[in-house]
Design an enzyme around this catalytic site. Structure first.
Site, PDB file in Angstrom:
ATOM      1  N   SER A  95       0.828  -1.220   0.000  1.00 10.12           N
ATOM      2  CA  SER A  95       0.000   0.000   0.000  1.00 10.12           C
ATOM      3  C   SER A  95       0.853   1.256   0.000  1.00 10.12           C
ATOM      4  CB  SER A  95      -0.973   0.001   1.182  1.00 10.12           C
ATOM      5  OG  SER A  95      -0.298  -0.197   2.400  1.00 10.12           O
ATOM      6  N   HIS A 133      -2.078  -8.809   2.037  1.00  6.09           N
ATOM      7  CA  HIS A 133      -1.759  -7.536   2.708  1.00  6.09           C
ATOM      8  C   HIS A 133      -2.924  -7.215   3.662  1.00  6.09           C
ATOM      9  CE1 HIS A 133       0.094  -3.763   3.460  1.00  6.09           C
ATOM     10  NE2 HIS A 133      -0.242  -3.092   2.375  1.00  6.09           N
ATOM     11  N   HIS A 163       5.516 -12.706   7.570  1.00  3.96           N
ATOM     12  CA  HIS A 163       5.769 -11.330   7.134  1.00  3.96           C
ATOM     13  C   HIS A 163       6.976 -11.305   6.209  1.00  3.96           C
ATOM     14  CE1 HIS A 163       6.313  -6.972   7.251  1.00  3.96           C
ATOM     15  NE2 HIS A 163       5.043  -6.948   7.598  1.00  3.96           N
ATOM     16  N   ARG A 181       2.824  -4.688  16.768  1.00  5.03           N
ATOM     17  CA  ARG A 181       1.435  -4.226  16.595  1.00  5.03           C
ATOM     18  C   ARG A 181       0.465  -5.301  17.082  1.00  5.03           C
ATOM     19  NH1 ARG A 181       1.636  -2.937  10.295  1.00  5.03           N
ATOM     20  NH2 ARG A 181       2.444  -5.059  10.397  1.00  5.03           N
ATOM     21  N   ASP A 200      -2.503  -8.301  11.642  1.00  4.76           N
ATOM     22  CA  ASP A 200      -3.854  -8.724  11.294  1.00  4.76           C
ATOM     23  C   ASP A 200      -4.355  -9.913  12.112  1.00  4.76           C
ATOM     24  OD1 ASP A 200      -3.964  -6.786   9.209  1.00  4.76           O
ATOM     25  OD2 ASP A 200      -2.679  -8.094   8.008  1.00  4.76           O
TER      26      ASP A 200
HETATM   27  N1  CMX Z   1       0.750 -19.789   6.072  1.00  7.00           N
HETATM   28  C1  CMX Z   1       1.167 -20.737   5.185  1.00  7.00           C
HETATM   29  N2  CMX Z   1       2.225 -20.581   4.374  1.00  7.00           N
HETATM   30  C2  CMX Z   1       2.917 -19.445   4.499  1.00  7.00           C
HETATM   31  C3  CMX Z   1       2.580 -18.448   5.417  1.00  7.00           C
HETATM   32  C4  CMX Z   1       1.435 -18.646   6.225  1.00  7.00           C
HETATM   33  N3  CMX Z   1       1.000 -17.738   7.079  1.00  7.00           N
HETATM   34  N4  CMX Z   1       3.463 -17.443   5.323  1.00  7.00           N
HETATM   35  C5  CMX Z   1       4.340 -17.783   4.359  1.00  7.00           C
HETATM   36  N5  CMX Z   1       4.002 -18.992   3.851  1.00  7.00           N
HETATM   37  C6  CMX Z   1       4.658 -19.712   2.761  1.00  7.00           C
HETATM   38  C7  CMX Z   1       4.648 -18.847   1.518  1.00  7.00           C
HETATM   39  O1  CMX Z   1       3.396 -18.925   0.863  1.00  7.00           O
HETATM   40  C8  CMX Z   1       5.799 -19.432   0.721  1.00  7.00           C
HETATM   41  O2  CMX Z   1       5.351 -20.643   0.171  1.00  7.00           O
HETATM   42  P1  CMX Z   1       5.828 -21.098  -1.303  1.00  7.00           P
HETATM   43  O3  CMX Z   1       7.318 -21.154  -1.254  1.00  7.00           O
HETATM   44  O4  CMX Z   1       5.172 -22.427  -1.488  1.00  7.00           O
HETATM   45  O5  CMX Z   1       5.344 -20.054  -2.254  1.00  7.00           O
HETATM   46  C9  CMX Z   1       6.812 -19.778   1.839  1.00  7.00           C
HETATM   47  O6  CMX Z   1       6.033 -19.920   3.043  1.00  7.00           O
HETATM   48  C10 CMX Z   1       7.881 -18.734   2.061  1.00  7.00           C
HETATM   49  O7  CMX Z   1       7.253 -17.492   2.294  1.00  7.00           O
HETATM   50  P2  CMX Z   1       7.992 -16.343   3.133  1.00  7.00           P
HETATM   51  O8  CMX Z   1       9.240 -15.979   2.396  1.00  7.00           O
HETATM   52  O9  CMX Z   1       8.120 -16.744   4.547  1.00  7.00           O
HETATM   53  O10 CMX Z   1       6.912 -15.162   3.089  1.00  7.00           O
HETATM   54  P3  CMX Z   1       6.727 -14.031   1.992  1.00  7.00           P
HETATM   55  O11 CMX Z   1       7.661 -12.920   2.307  1.00  7.00           O
HETATM   56  O12 CMX Z   1       6.773 -14.583   0.620  1.00  7.00           O
HETATM   57  O13 CMX Z   1       5.216 -13.582   2.252  1.00  7.00           O
HETATM   58  C11 CMX Z   1       3.351 -12.980   3.583  1.00  7.00           C
HETATM   59  C12 CMX Z   1       4.851 -12.804   3.370  1.00  7.00           C
HETATM   60  C13 CMX Z   1       2.882 -12.016   4.658  1.00  7.00           C
HETATM   61  C14 CMX Z   1       2.633 -12.617   2.255  1.00  7.00           C
HETATM   62  C15 CMX Z   1       3.055 -14.440   3.961  1.00  7.00           C
HETATM   63  O14 CMX Z   1       3.677 -14.726   5.199  1.00  7.00           O
HETATM   64  C16 CMX Z   1       1.575 -14.766   4.039  1.00  7.00           C
HETATM   65  O15 CMX Z   1       0.982 -15.116   3.012  1.00  7.00           O
HETATM   66  N6  CMX Z   1       0.934 -14.655   5.257  1.00  7.00           N
HETATM   67  C17 CMX Z   1      -0.484 -14.866   5.416  1.00  7.00           C
HETATM   68  C18 CMX Z   1      -1.264 -13.640   4.929  1.00  7.00           C
HETATM   69  C19 CMX Z   1      -1.081 -12.475   5.880  1.00  7.00           C
HETATM   70  O16 CMX Z   1      -1.236 -12.587   7.083  1.00  7.00           O
HETATM   71  N7  CMX Z   1      -0.815 -11.287   5.307  1.00  7.00           N
HETATM   72  C20 CMX Z   1      -0.755 -10.032   6.089  1.00  7.00           C
HETATM   73  C21 CMX Z   1       0.659  -9.464   6.230  1.00  7.00           C
HETATM   74  C22 CMX Z   1       0.645  -8.171   7.013  1.00  7.00           C
HETATM   75  C23 CMX Z   1      -0.020  -7.073   6.228  1.00  7.00           C
HETATM   76  O17 CMX Z   1       0.498  -6.678   5.178  1.00  7.00           O
HETATM   77  O18 CMX Z   1      -1.085  -6.587   6.637  1.00  7.00           O
END
Ligand code: CMX
Length: 441
Positions: A241, A271, A318, A327, A373
């Site tokens: 964002s 996000h 994250h 937070r 979140d």
């Molecule tokens: N549940 C399951 N799998 C997860 C996960 C979770 N909460 N978080 C990461 N992973 C997975 C990723 O999907 C990725 O899988 P692949 O290799 O199969 O594609 C792997 O673990 C490695 O990911 P990462 O490097 O640890 O995380 P990223 O930096 O790529 O992504 C984030 C970060 C936040 C998008 C991810 O942790 C996620 O999808 N979390 C759940 C959604 C969420 O809570 N988002 C809110 C974030 C805060 C905000 O912006 O408001």
């Protein structure tokens, strides 16, 4: 507004001169190396932009102009009989770099109150959307309708000197922040409360008045909104964002266009939309298990089922953080103080005890800890705000404080249009064979 504007201008001129000197002397210093993986995987860890308002440390979490959330809870002015910081104080801090006095915050509150009028065509535009439209879509459409009011767009059309861009951007940003609670509350009351609207209370602070217009008027909910609006405001510049707002603004799109673009990014489930996904996930778990107080063992199984279905556990992980998000902790402290026996909040705390070891055991997740979140929805449900599709709108209203303060800085610093280089896999293959060069070498 003049006092804050004057103060900002003095700061901005000083920082602009500092940056000029700094780049003259050190502009060719190398600050990092880029690996091919980073190019393919979301530019993780690449330093690529300047955002003055806040800085994120992977271990410690966010600091706004050097202050952590617990520090801000002590140092920022509060509402009468309140314990939580007033978010307009954080805006002042992010904008000017200085902690505000009570008087400074009262001044900002007053400015926001006096500029909160929303033209009727904005409501008419929102009314044109079917009721089943997602609240974030209604919100962004409302912001786009408000773009008719942009001072910057008018000033640009009239040929404003580029040295003065920051000034109408400043005016737009303040007006936008002032008006967003009204638009958000309108959407909430239209969609969920029979289109029965509540007039603003001109005696309340920005977040307190927002709580009032939503229809939640008790002291503790107002306090929650003050905390909520503070902790969601900014998370340095690379998140979707903030980065989108900055990127779109770099094309000299006005603050309304830039903010709306950023909020379309916030509406993604990885996000900001994760805040609705968390509570939806917990409600579904409760329904499946037939209990509103699942045990750790039951939660564990549910988490494993979620992962086995190829879904993410919302609220966990994250891109930058590697510890529990402060937070999250701030909201947990609020819960312990105001609603320690709430069943849903206790479930969130039990999920916190259960999820990290499971995610860790998968081996690939870089951060198994909760983000902002994971907690927010349960607090809102406690006060009766159960319509979880609305939660990202609350996040968006708060996020305006950070991205608008940054956008003002962007224009004051004269930052150019953003245009990183992209490459093709074909080029990468040629480069690996020594047949071509990747641009920039
Ligand atoms: N549940 C399951 N799998 C997860 C996960 C979770 N909460 N978080 C990461 N992973 C997975 C990723 O999907 C990725 O899988 P692949 O290799 O199969 O594609 C792997 O673990 C490695 O990911 P990462 O490097 O640890 O995380 P990223 O930096 O790529 O992504 C984030 C970060 C936040 C998008 C991810 O942790 C996620 O999808 N979390 C759940 C959604 C969420 O809570 N988002 C809110 C974030 C805060 C905000 O912006 O408001």
């Amino acid at each position: 507004m003049g006092i804050i504007k004057d103060k900002f201008k003095i700061k901005a001129d000083t920082v602009t001169a500092e940056i000029k000197e700094l780049l003259k002397e050190h502009g060719n210093k190398v600050i990092g190396q880029v690996q091919l993986t980073q190019v393919y995987q979301g530019m993780r860890g690449m330093t690529g932009l300047v955002t003055e308002t806040s800085l994120l440390d992977a271990q410690e979490g966010i600091r706004f102009r050097g202050f952590s959330i617990p520090e801000l809870q002590v140092k920022l002015p509060k509402a009468p009989k309140g314990d939580e910081p007033l978010p307009e104080g954080l805006f002042y801090l992010m904008l000017t770099g200085d902690l505000p006095t009570e008087e400074d915050v009262a001044h900002v509150t007053d400015i926001l109150q006096r500029r909160s009028h929303v033209p009727n065509h904005v409501f008419a535009t929102i009314d044109a959307l079917p009721l089943n439209t997602h609240p974030m879509t209604m919100f962004v459409v409302g912001v786009m309708a408000l773009q008719t009011e942009s001072y910057f767009a008018k000033a640009y059309a009239e040929g404003i000197n580029k040295k003065d861009y920051w000034e109408p951007v400043f005016d737009d940003a303040i007006l936008l922040i002032a008006r967003l609670p009204r638009i958000a509350a309108y959407i909430y009351r239209r969609k969920y409360k029979n289109n029965e609207h509540i007039n603003p209370n001109g005696l309340l602070d920005w977040a307190g008045n927002f709580a009032h217009m939503l229809g939640y008027d008790n002291h503790s909910f107002r306090e929650l909104m003050r905390l909520y609006m503070t902790i969601h405001a900014d998370h340095e510049g690379g998140n979707v964002s903030a980065h989108t707002t900055h990127l779109v603004g770099s094309a000299l799109s006005d603050p309304y266009l830039s903010y709306a673009a950023g909020m379309n990014g916030l509406a993604g489930p990885l996000h900001g939309l994760a805040n609705q996904e968390v509570i939806k996930w917990i409600f579904e778990m409760q329904e499946k298990l037939g209990t509103d107080s699942p045990t750790k063992e039951q939660i564990e199984q549910y988490v494993k089922d979620t992962l086995a279905a190829g879904k993410v556990v919302p609220g966990y992980g994250h891109a930058v953080l590697r510890k529990t998000d402060p937070r999250f902790t701030a909201q947990m402290e609020f819960g312990k103080k105001h609603l320690p026996d709430d069943k849903l909040v206790n479930t969130v705390w039990r999920v916190y005890e259960t999820v990290p070891p499971i995610l860790q055991s998968m081996g690939k997740i870089k951060n198994p800890w909760p983000n902002v979140d994971a907690h927010s929805g349960a607090l809102l449900v406690h006060y009766g705000l159960v319509e979880y599709e609305f939660y990202t709108v609350l996040f968006a209203v708060s996020r305006s404080l950070g991205v608008m303060a940054s956008l003002i800085w962007d224009r004051a610093l004269g930052l150019p249009i953003e245009r990183p280089k992209s490459i093709t896999t074909e080029l990468v293959k040629k480069w690996l064979k020594g047949e071509d060069e990747i641009w920039g070498e």
